[in-house]
Write a protein that holds these residues in place. Structure first.
Motif, PDB file in Angstrom:
ATOM      1  N   ALA A 235       0.833  -1.208   0.000  1.00  0.00           N
ATOM      2  CA  ALA A 235       0.000   0.000   0.000  1.00  0.00           C
ATOM      3  C   ALA A 235       0.867   1.257   0.000  1.00  0.00           C
ATOM      4  O   ALA A 235       0.660   2.178  -0.795  1.00  0.00           O
ATOM      5  N   GLN A 236       1.850   1.300   0.865  1.00  0.00           N
ATOM      6  CA  GLN A 236       2.682   2.496   0.964  1.00  0.00           C
ATOM      7  C   GLN A 236       3.573   2.665  -0.266  1.00  0.00           C
ATOM      8  O   GLN A 236       3.831   3.789  -0.700  1.00  0.00           O
ATOM      9  N   LYS A 241      -2.021   5.874   1.883  1.00  0.00           N
ATOM     10  CA  LYS A 241      -1.696   6.323   3.226  1.00  0.00           C
ATOM     11  C   LYS A 241      -2.602   5.629   4.239  1.00  0.00           C
ATOM     12  O   LYS A 241      -3.753   5.324   3.943  1.00  0.00           O
ATOM     13  N   PRO A 242      -2.083   5.399   5.446  1.00  0.00           N
ATOM     14  CA  PRO A 242      -2.945   4.800   6.479  1.00  0.00           C
ATOM     15  C   PRO A 242      -4.131   5.713   6.768  1.00  0.00           C
ATOM     16  O   PRO A 242      -3.974   6.939   6.883  1.00  0.00           O
ATOM     17  N   SER A 243      -5.313   5.130   6.852  1.00  0.00           N
ATOM     18  CA  SER A 243      -6.509   5.912   7.153  1.00  0.00           C
ATOM     19  C   SER A 243      -6.633   6.090   8.660  1.00  0.00           C
ATOM     20  O   SER A 243      -6.237   5.224   9.441  1.00  0.00           O
ATOM     21  N   LYS A 244      -7.173   7.198   9.057  1.00  0.00           N
ATOM     22  CA  LYS A 244      -7.305   7.505  10.467  1.00  0.00           C
ATOM     23  C   LYS A 244      -8.347   6.605  11.118  1.00  0.00           C
ATOM     24  O   LYS A 244      -9.297   6.162  10.484  1.00  0.00           O
ATOM     25  N   CYS A 256      -6.154  -0.157   7.543  1.00  0.00           N
ATOM     26  CA  CYS A 256      -6.883   0.711   6.628  1.00  0.00           C
ATOM     27  C   CYS A 256      -5.907   1.577   5.824  1.00  0.00           C
ATOM     28  O   CYS A 256      -5.042   2.244   6.403  1.00  0.00           O
ATOM     29  N   PHE A 257      -6.071   1.570   4.507  1.00  0.00           N
ATOM     30  CA  PHE A 257      -5.289   2.423   3.618  1.00  0.00           C
ATOM     31  C   PHE A 257      -6.217   3.042   2.582  1.00  0.00           C
ATOM     32  O   PHE A 257      -7.217   2.425   2.185  1.00  0.00           O
ATOM     33  N   ASP A 258      -5.883   4.243   2.132  1.00  0.00           N
ATOM     34  CA  ASP A 258      -6.658   4.846   1.046  1.00  0.00           C
ATOM     35  C   ASP A 258      -5.777   5.794   0.245  1.00  0.00           C
ATOM     36  O   ASP A 258      -4.711   6.216   0.713  1.00  0.00           O
TER      37      ASP A 258
END
Length: 568
Positions: A235-236, A241-244, A256-258
């Motif tokens: 993902a990175q 980016k990691p989702s909050k 979670c990533f988006d």
């Protein structure tokens, strides 16, 4: 994950002297309310920064009246309405950007302006909220605001971009665009334009025994002969980016990533430490869950990470990969695609519609975006297609050159009724664009002649027009209805007419059929409607359709007749 923002926008115009009693009558542009000005110094998304008021001001764009309202002393119009006034208006979801482009050669189809609000002039109708939407008029950034989920800008910010006039005696505000050319796109855009931006190459992934390594760091393992790679690493590496926590259901123990529009959530808790089993990844688009995808997953001791089968990752993120057996190296290429939404029609007035998109893409990539249309209840589909248009590598879009133009078409044949459409553009499971549309076709509004595209994927078909009747619905007290028309193109020298009567329960039963010769290019016939005024008569005109493997008959026009009670 960023929340979904519906693509209905507002342009907020120059302050009108008589919008509110507090506005000086001799000013061209009045000051906004103190609350509005204070909120602009350090606003946060969703902060209230103003009010929406009822107004009797009439707004004109490019010489045509347009529906409007008032925001803290400024006239407002819906930005997507500008598509009917000589503008292209594009919504780019993953950038949260609205772009307004004046187009001199675009036909105007003014929207009937609503009558003044029934509320007293100056009555508060709603709030203005601060938004992170970026709005541009051509390449000029303009401040924007949120009104009930719609993006707004002030028309006076366009003062130097066109001709803005305020006539206080008439209570009228007008904006005339200045035409500067059409930019890179030489013709009017299709409702969707799919294009690629950057290409991301993941650092080479090498298999060293049972270890999977990239740039000297272990990023996965070979388990039972299958290549499994860290979800967090992939993902990175692809720019996610990691989702909050608490975003669209993400918590302290979920992965979670988006990328700003498309998101992935995996809950590893059902796995035991070091265990492997299928898990469902939840897929999100603009903050809303859009389905699940099963992954083969192995737990790891690193917080908020799992190992995933590489082919699952390939589906999940929509990338291309090649394997070099000699060096035991996996090469991954990810193309950053985006979509500009120029707007599908709000309503249909024909039984046939082609959903269309244009792609500006590098055709050498093994994974190109797909375009699908799902209709509920199902409409007869003639299928989707994708084809290369013109010379390869000859196009440029939004600063990226060497692209080829592709045309996506999805053809649907409707009947009368209500339909829900789901439009989706995706690369693998990666959602690039998604929108739901609602259409209703009624016999009083729909055109009787079915507007098949030319060429028509179903084969060669007669192209006809009608001089009489001109609409698809006729109410008559006469004994018969006369039909007169012309053939613009003939697949054969005759047409077939099918007459059906509606019965109790609403269904239609065939009561007659006959052939109608085409004399030169003209044809005519008569139909007697059923006598009972409670039920309709349906008249279907068919043409021969010829295709390489044979022929068949197909509908080219539909009419409905209602018997009126004769006057005494």
């Amino acid at each position: 994950m960023i929340s979904w923002h519906k693509t209905r926008f507002l342009i907020v115009g120059a302050c009108l002297a008589s919008c509110l009693t507090a506005v000086p009558l001799n000013t061209h542009v009045a000051a906004a309310s103190p609350e509005f000005e204070r909120a602009l110094h350090n606003p946060k998304i969703g902060d209230k920064i103003g009010n929406v008021y009822a107004t009797d001001i009439r707004a004109y764009v490019n010489g045509h009246l347009i529906p409007s309202l008032n925001i803290d002393g400024y006239t407002a119009v819906v930005a997507e309405d500008l598509r009917s006034y000589g503008f292209d208006v594009a919504w780019t979801p993953d950038q949260r950007r609205v772009t307004i482009l004046p187009r001199q050669d675009k036909p105007t189809e003014p929207i009937p302006a609503a009558s003044p609000s029934e509320q007293p002039i100056g009555a508060k109708l709603g709030n203005v909220l601060y938004t992170d939407i970026e709005t541009y008029y051509e390449d000029q950034a303009i401040p924007s605001y949120n009104i009930g989920g719609r993006t707004a800008i002030r028309l006076n910010d366009l003062d130097k971009l066109g001709d803005l006039k305020w006539e206080p005696q008439k209570k009228e505000i007008s904006f005339q665009a200045v035409w500067k050319g059409q930019g890179e796109m030489k013709e009017a855009p299709t409702p969707l334009v799919i294009y690629q931006r950057q290409e991301i190459k993941v650092p080479a992934i090498q298999v060293q025994g049972v270890s999977v390594v990239s740039e000297g760091k272990q990023v996965g393992q070979v388990l039972d002969g299958s290549l499994r790679i860290s979800l967090a690493f992939m993902a990175q590496a692809l720019g996610y980016k990691p989702s909050k926590a608490n975003a669209w259901g993400c918590g302290q123990e979920t992965i979670c990533f988006d990328n700003g529009s498309y998101g992935i959530m995996v809950d590893p808790r059902p796995l035991k430490q070091g265990g492997s089993s299928p898990l469902n990844a939840s897929l999100f688009w603009m903050g809303g869950e859009e389905g699940k995808h099963e992954l083969q997953v192995t737990a790891v001791d690193t917080p908020l990470d799992v190992l995933v089968e590489e082919w699952n990752l390939k589906e999940l993120f929509g990338y291309s990969s090649t394997w070099e057996p000699e060096t035991r190296t996996l090469n991954i290429v990810y193309v950053d695609y985006a979509v500009d939404d120029f707007g599908f029609p709000k309503s249909l007035n024909n039984y046939y519609y082609t959903y269309r998109a244009t792609g500006y893409l590098d055709g050498s990539k093994s994974l190109l975006p797909s375009f699908t249309v799902k209709v509920n209840p199902g409409a007869l589909g003639y299928g989707g297609s994708m084809g290369l248009i013109g010379e390869t590598g000859a196009h440029r879009y939004k600063g990226v050159g060497g692209l080829s133009e592709y045309r996506y078409d999805y053809e649907k044949l409707y009947n009368l009724g209500s339909y829900e459409q789901e439009i989706q553009v995706s690369a693998g499971m990666r959602i690039l664009f998604k929108q739901n549309l609602s259409y209703e076709l009624t016999m009083k509004d729909v055109s009787p002649v079915i507007d098949y595209p030319d060429p028509f994927s179903g084969g060669e078909i007669s192209r006809i027009t009608f001089d009489k009747p001109t609409g698809g619905y006729t109410r008559t007290s006469g004994q018969a209805v006369s039909f007169h028309g012309k053939a613009l193109k003939k697949a054969s020298n005759e047409l077939k007419v099918i007459v059906e009567h509606q019965g109790y329960g609403g269904g239609f039963e065939k009561v007659d059929h006959f052939d109608v010769p085409i004399d030169g290019d003209a044809f005519s016939f008569e139909v007697k409607p059923q006598a009972d005024p409670r039920y309709l008569t349906r008249v279907t005109v068919q043409s021969l359709i010829s295709f390489p493997r044979g022929t068949r008959m197909g509908d080219v026009a539909r009419f409905y007749i209602e018997k009126a009670t004769e006057e005494p």
